[in-house]
Design an enzyme around this catalytic site. Structure first.
Site, PDB file in Angstrom:
ATOM      1  N   ASP A 137       8.228 -33.738   6.332  1.00 14.08           N
ATOM      2  CA  ASP A 137       8.288 -32.466   5.614  1.00 14.08           C
ATOM      3  C   ASP A 137       8.127 -32.772   4.137  1.00 14.08           C
ATOM      4  OD1 ASP A 137      10.994 -31.695   3.867  1.00 14.08           O
ATOM      5  OD2 ASP A 137      11.249 -33.401   5.218  1.00 14.08           O
TER       6      ASP A 137
ATOM      7  N   ASP B 273      17.823 -29.220   7.096  1.00 11.83           N
ATOM      8  CA  ASP B 273      18.440 -30.400   6.507  1.00 11.83           C
ATOM      9  C   ASP B 273      19.900 -30.080   6.203  1.00 11.83           C
ATOM     10  OD1 ASP B 273      18.474 -28.920   4.173  1.00 11.83           O
ATOM     11  OD2 ASP B 273      16.979 -30.119   3.143  1.00 11.83           O
TER      12      ASP B 273
END
Length: 402
Positions: free
Chosen positions: A293, A119
């Protein structure tokens, strides 16, 4: 539309022998996505890249600091995980992206030779709000570790992710915590779109890797649609849906998926960030999401909570101290099958590390079993029936007395 599942020894990943998990041979040189089956809005597909194939719907265990807490990398792989997630912000601070790059990249550093998604640090823009200053150029953070200031622009976020060597990278975005005013949500969404353009330019042409844009827009349908359409027009390799599961009710999240997913291209993967509970996963898959996730299964395991096909089990509860039953006698995971609840209760109450290890192992196993069940159901054209069966199992509350 169904997937051919016949394999031979020659095209199996040796790390997954005996698990019935085929690996395409030869490995693709480019990043790609293939839709293999669809049942209603639920999608079964494959994300392919040089380091391996991600079978979707997919759950990605979170390895924030280059480790899935309380798990060995081989264990994570053996449970069926095709990809793990790393955190750009935390790895930037410690041990540093440049150091990881000099040591051979994140895959070698963490001993994980399969796909890694990173990320961008955008969530930390929100979660560390007291330690940051926003501008059009980027975000100035004050490290939560030592107070040292760092500046992250969209370009720097991509630069860090490239130094780490991740296979799938996220644009830098501004994630707005809900509830928020419509004006504030729109401002952050428009900023995120401008940052997406800058990230795309910085990322450039990397055939074996991908950069995903992130749809923002809070709980405002028109802003979600505008964000999704603008990102679609950028022709990115994949699309994330951010800014959900940040305090809003589940139904709000699902409503936003219902307006967002139809705008996104059918031939690109869709990734719902930071989600979530088993119920969140199955409901989101039914609305067209491919990838997920969340820290929930690992964090819950460290705090005495187990996820099973019969619902949640709180191992801090004294009712388990004389219970000889395992968490799930039908599970393929030894942590769920081979240890009594009484023993797990003892470990949790005694703060023994083994308790966190076993419950994390159980939880990640259950999440992967949940995803495999959904993949199979989509291929068989019975996803909605499967969804009802799974929810009936959770409602049952417990296994029969053995």
């Amino acid at each position: 539309m169904t997937e051919k599942t016949t394999t031979s020894i020659s095209n199996q990943d040796p790390d997954r022998m005996g698990l019935g998990l085929p690996t395409p041979d030869p490995k693709p040189e480019k990043f790609g996505f293939k839709l293999l089956a669809q049942d209603g809005k639920a999608r079964r597909g494959e994300v392919s890249m040089p380091r391996g194939t991600i079978r979707t719907p997919a759950f990605m265990p979170v390895g924030t600091a280059a480790t899935v807490k309380f798990m060995y990398p081989g264990q994570v792989r053996d449970l069926g995980a095709d990809v793990i997630l790393g955190n750009t912000y935390h790895l930037m601070l410690r041990p540093g992206a440049e150091r990881i790059h000099s040591l051979g990249g994140l895959h070698k550093f963490a001993n994980w030779k399969y796909p890694i998604l990173t990320d961008s640090g955008g969530f930390q823009v929100m979660s560390l709000a007291k330690l940051r200053k926003m501008s059009e150029q980027g975000v100035e953070f004050k490290s939560h570790i030592d107070g040292v200031k760092h500046f992250m622009s969209p370009e720097r976020s991509i630069e860090i992710q490239c130094q780490l060597g991740s296979d799938i990278q996220m644009q830098l975005d501004e994630c707005t915590r809900l509830p928020a005013s419509e004006d504030e949500i729109e401002r952050a969404m428009q900023l995120s779109l401008r940052w997406a353009e800058r990230c795309k330019i910085e990322f450039g042409d990397r055939p074996g890797q991908a950069m995903f844009g992130i749809v923002q827009g809070g709980d405002i349908p028109r802003l979600r649609e505008e964000s999704a359409q603008s990102l679609k027009d950028m022709d990115l390799k994949g699309y994330s849906i951010g800014g959900l599961a940040v305090g809003e009710p589940q139904q709000v999240m699902l409503d936003m998926l219902e307006v967002t997913c139809p705008v996104l291209p059918e031939d690109k993967p869709r990734y719902l960030m930071g989600v979530g509970t088993p119920d969140d996963l199955i409901e989101s898959v039914s609305r067209g999401v491919d990838m997920f996730d969340c820290v929930m299964p690992t964090r819950a395991g460290r705090h005495g909570l187990a996820f099973t096909r019969y619902g949640k089990v709180n191992l801090k509860n004294a009712r388990h101290k004389d219970d000889h039953r395992p968490l799930d006698p039908l599970s393929h995971c030894p942590a769920a099958r081979d240890y009594s609840r009484a023993y797990l209760y003892h470990l949790v109450k005694s703060n023994e590390a083994l308790g966190s290890m076993l419950l994390t192992w159980n939880n990640l196993a259950y999440y992967q079993e949940l995803m495999q069940g959904m993949r199979d159901a989509i291929e068989a054209g019975r996803f909605e029936d499967h969804k009802v069966e799974v929810k009936e199992g959770w409602a049952r509350g417990d296994i029969p007395t053995l």
